[in-house]
Structure formats: C-alpha cells, structure tokens
Design a protein around this motif. Structure first.
Motif, PDB file in Angstrom:
ATOM      1  N   ILE A  66       0.807  -1.208   0.000  1.00 41.37           N
ATOM      2  CA  ILE A  66       0.000   0.000   0.000  1.00 41.37           C
ATOM      3  C   ILE A  66       0.846   1.266   0.000  1.00 41.37           C
ATOM      4  N   LEU A  67       2.169   1.121   0.196  1.00 33.42           N
ATOM      5  CA  LEU A  67       3.017   2.298   0.026  1.00 33.42           C
ATOM      6  C   LEU A  67       3.001   2.711  -1.438  1.00 33.42           C
ATOM      7  N   PRO A  68       3.041   4.006  -1.698  1.00 30.97           N
ATOM      8  CA  PRO A  68       2.912   4.449  -3.094  1.00 30.97           C
ATOM      9  C   PRO A  68       4.127   4.071  -3.923  1.00 30.97           C
ATOM     10  N   GLN A  69       3.885   3.790  -5.180  1.00 31.32           N
ATOM     11  CA  GLN A  69       4.976   3.564  -6.119  1.00 31.32           C
ATOM     12  C   GLN A  69       5.652   4.900  -6.433  1.00 31.32           C
ATOM     13  N   LEU A 104       0.479  18.537  -5.521  1.00 29.11           N
ATOM     14  CA  LEU A 104       1.013  17.259  -5.060  1.00 29.11           C
ATOM     15  C   LEU A 104       0.881  17.185  -3.551  1.00 29.11           C
ATOM     16  N   GLY A 105       0.234  16.118  -3.051  1.00 28.58           N
ATOM     17  CA  GLY A 105       0.090  15.913  -1.617  1.00 28.58           C
ATOM     18  C   GLY A 105       1.176  15.001  -1.074  1.00 28.58           C
ATOM     19  N   LEU A 106       1.723  15.351   0.114  1.00 26.20           N
ATOM     20  CA  LEU A 106       2.776  14.567   0.768  1.00 26.20           C
ATOM     21  C   LEU A 106       2.356  14.297   2.204  1.00 26.20           C
ATOM     22  N   VAL A 107       2.438  13.042   2.622  1.00 22.45           N
ATOM     23  CA  VAL A 107       2.062  12.673   3.989  1.00 22.45           C
ATOM     24  C   VAL A 107       3.157  11.795   4.585  1.00 22.45           C
ATOM     25  N   ILE A 108       3.487  12.035   5.842  1.00 28.14           N
ATOM     26  CA  ILE A 108       4.295  11.106   6.614  1.00 28.14           C
ATOM     27  C   ILE A 108       3.657  11.004   7.986  1.00 28.14           C
ATOM     28  N   ALA A 109       3.617   9.790   8.562  1.00 30.47           N
ATOM     29  CA  ALA A 109       2.886   9.597   9.812  1.00 30.47           C
ATOM     30  C   ALA A 109       3.490   8.454  10.608  1.00 30.47           C
ATOM     31  N   ASP A 110       3.173   8.451  11.905  1.00 31.43           N
ATOM     32  CA  ASP A 110       3.702   7.450  12.829  1.00 31.43           C
ATOM     33  C   ASP A 110       2.601   7.111  13.831  1.00 31.43           C
ATOM     34  N   PHE A 166       4.104   5.248   8.084  1.00 29.53           N
ATOM     35  CA  PHE A 166       3.809   5.202   6.655  1.00 29.53           C
ATOM     36  C   PHE A 166       4.090   6.555   6.032  1.00 29.53           C
ATOM     37  N   TYR A 167       4.270   6.531   4.740  1.00 33.10           N
ATOM     38  CA  TYR A 167       4.338   7.765   3.963  1.00 33.10           C
ATOM     39  C   TYR A 167       3.423   7.598   2.757  1.00 33.10           C
ATOM     40  N   ASP A 168       3.041   8.721   2.184  1.00 33.48           N
ATOM     41  CA  ASP A 168       2.153   8.678   1.029  1.00 33.48           C
ATOM     42  C   ASP A 168       2.367   9.944   0.211  1.00 33.48           C
ATOM     43  N   PHE A 169       2.167   9.842  -1.086  1.00 35.19           N
ATOM     44  CA  PHE A 169       2.136  11.023  -1.950  1.00 35.19           C
ATOM     45  C   PHE A 169       1.185  10.742  -3.099  1.00 35.19           C
TER      46      PHE A 169
END
Length: 388
Positions: A158-161, A196-202, A185-188
């Motif tokens: 599910i991590l982005p390519q 462009l959306g950027l996410v990092i979380a714990d 996790f991270y996501d973009f």
C-alpha cells in the motif's frame, strides 16, 4: 495427571489386563485414566490408527506376531511424538537397552511394582504432553510469523509507487519497519487541481495493531485530501473521524503538505509530528515553523493551523519519523536532530534517492550492533523550478 490420560497396554498375557484394570480401577472410574489393550504389536498398530488420542504405549517385549522391540520401530509411522514404556524381566537388560536405543521413554521390570508403574506413567504422560504443547506452540508461532509476513507484504504494497520525476520536482520515500509490520507510513498523490500531496505519519505502538490503525489512517487521509480540503482542514477531519471510534486510545502523529509545482508554494499542517527539515542551496538545514498541532485521534474538534512557505529552486524538503532521530547506538545515545542536519548538509547536492540512502546508511552505521527499536521512515522532495 490432571487431565484424562489414554494408555495403550500391549501384552499377550490376559492376566496382565485384569491386573491393570483392578489396580487402576479408581483412576478409571474417575476418568483420570483410560486404558486400551492389545495382544501383540500388530494389534497395537491397528488400534493406534483406529483410536485417536492415545498418549502412551506400555508394551511387553516378548509377544507373538510382532514383539515389543519391533513395535518401537513402527510407532513413528503412526505418531512421531508417541512414546512407549517397555516391560521386561529384570535380567533381560540387553533387550531393555535395545528398547531404550529405539526410543523407549522408560522401562519397568517384572514382576511389576504398580506404585513404581504409576510414577513412571505419570512422568511419561507429562513429558509427552509437554512435548506436544511445545510443538503446538511452535506451529502456532510459525502460523503467526507467516501471517505477519503476509501482513508485511500487504503493508509494503500500500506504500505508493515512486512517481516519475518531472521538470519541477523529484520525490522518493523509504520505510524500514522495526518488526515484521510497523506503524509508520508515507504517502504522496496528485490532487485534482494539479498539486502534489505529501504525507508522513507514525502510529503509536508496534506490530499488527499499529499496522491496522496505520492502514485506516492512511485511507482516511488520502480520502479526505482528495476531496479538496487544505492540509489543516484535512487533519482536522481525520482527527475527528479517528477520535470518534478509538476504543484502544491509539494516536497518530502526522505531517501533511501540499506543493503547487507551478509556483513552489507549500501549504502544510502538522499533528504532533517532528518538523520536516528544509535544506536550501547554501543554508544550514532548518525546521519548518509552526509544526505544533496535537496528535490525531486524541481530542475531537481540534482546529489545526495552516502554514505556508514558498520553496526556491533547489530546495529539498526532508520529512521523517522519530525512528530516524531516536535511533540509538550501543551506548544508548540518540542519533539526534543535529546529526541528521549534518548528514543532510553533507549530501545536499545528491538526488532524492541518494539523499535517502545516505541518511539511512549513516543511521545504520551509528546504531551499529544496537537493535532497531523503531520504524525508520523518511521522504525527500526536491523542488527544481516552476512548471507542471
């Protein structure tokens, strides 16, 4: 023996069956012991295949058709964990030694001392049950490990390519879980208006529960973000959704940023997450200002502040979780923000994949033989110039 023990007695003397049932009649009546009887090894093998749950075989050595020593060789065909106690005359030590070499757990001598036999049977059954319990625990652990491996593959899936580089930016992410599955996790993702959306979380905690909460949080963040809310509104909405149904009182730290590649404008909001570092062309890395919101899932109704910053061409934004700065060496010292800033300053000219690789390498070398205590996750964005 606290639970029912089932014992197969193999002896060609009918009197021995009568003697056993008389001597153990109280245990038989109470249900503590169940006995089955066979006249030789052939009949014993047939009964073992037909009757489930036999804990122990008590066998004579000298019998017609198949003797007890041959039976010992055949028992693993039925159950590799099945054990036997052999009965033999005191003077027949050669056969007793052969029986022990063929896997007998113990032996008793004729004439049988039933007090000694009781102790021997109890000890043998307890041993067998301990072995079986250990094997069941091993099998259960292997099953859990396989499930964790599947969960890890699903989590990584599910991590982005990686997004293709564009004239306006480079972007790469990295995650290394401390366990089979983790809570980072991270996501973009591209937003409908071209930003462009950027996410990092714990997520708090480790293991499967953290991974499940992580998956829920990621889904909610992306769903709300794609609806068009700005980063602050998005975090507020996700916070309300998580807090409304959170019986385990788990929480998430997160940073969500939106880049407009046409102008370099970066809008962002933070939920208790370590501030990202901005590396300019000639400046020392510095933390983004205003990353002071509360963690997601704790207090509904919280309004996160929205911050803005315009990136210059060549600026690098480095987002990370505390698994980077709180990595410890064998002396229990933290890697720390200062070392991270120094590493980024030393590698400021590298492309994003190389920046991530260099930081992770320095963290790993710093930790040395100390075990990884937390997930290591980071995300690097290099803004190049205005464009699409």
């Amino acid at each position: 023996m606290s639970a029912t023990a089932t014992i197969l007695v193999v002896d060609d003397e009918p009197d021995f069956e009568l003697l056993v049932t008389q001597r153990f009649r109280r245990s038989i009546r109470s249900g503590e012991l169940v006995f089955h009887f066979a006249r030789d090894g052939e009949e014993a093998l047939e009964m073992l295949r037909r009757v489930p749950g036999i804990d122990l075989v008590l066998t004579d050595i000298n019998m017609p058709r198949m003797d007890g020593l041959t039976l010992l060789l055949r028992l693993p065909e039925v159950d590799p964990q099945l054990r036997a106690v052999i009965v033999s005359a005191y003077g027949d030590m050669a056969n007793i030694r052969t029986g022990m070499n063929r896997g007998a757990f113990d032996f008793v001598t004729k004439p049988v001392d039933f007090d000694d036999l009781t102790v021997t049977l109890n000890r043998a059954v307890d041993h067998i049950r301990s072995v079986r319990a250990a094997l069941q625990a091993r099998d259960a652990l292997l099953a859990v490990q396989e499930e964790l491996a599947v969960a890890r593959r699903m989590q990584l899936a599910i991590l982005p390519q990686p997004l293709p580089d564009t004239p306006s930016r480079e972007l790469r992410g990295f995650m290394q879980a401390a366990r089979e599955v983790g809570g980072d996790f991270y996501d973009f993702f591209h937003l409908p208006d071209g930003r462009l959306g950027l996410v990092i979380a714990d997520v708090s905690g480790k293991g499967v529960s953290a991974a499940l909460f992580m998956a829920v949080t990621r889904t909610l963040l992306r769903m709300v973000a794609l609806s068009g809310d700005d980063p602050a509104q998005c975090l507020s909405t996700v916070n309300d959704l998580l807090a409304a149904d959170n019986p385990e009182l788990m929480f998430v730290t997160a940073h969500y940023a939106v880049l407009d590649p046409a102008t370099g404008l970066l809008e962002y909001a933070s939920a208790g997450h370590p501030p990202p570092l901005l590396i300019g062309a000639g400046d020392a890395p510095r933390e983004l200002a205003g990353c002071d919101g509360i963690m997601l899932g704790i207090e509904p109704g919280y309004e996160y502040p929205l911050r803005r910053l315009t990136l210059a061409p060549g600026d690098v934004l480095f987002l990370f979780t505390d698994g980077v700065t709180e990595a410890v060496d064998p002396a229990n010292r933290f890697f720390g923000k200062e070392r991270l800033a120094e590493a980024l300053a030393c590698h400021r000219g590298l492309q994003c994949p190389d920046v991530l690789a260099a930081v992770v390498r320095e963290v790993t070398e710093f930790a040395g033989s100390a075990p990884q205590a937390d997930d290591i996750t980071c995300l690097a964005l290099r803004y190049l110039n205005a464009g699409s």
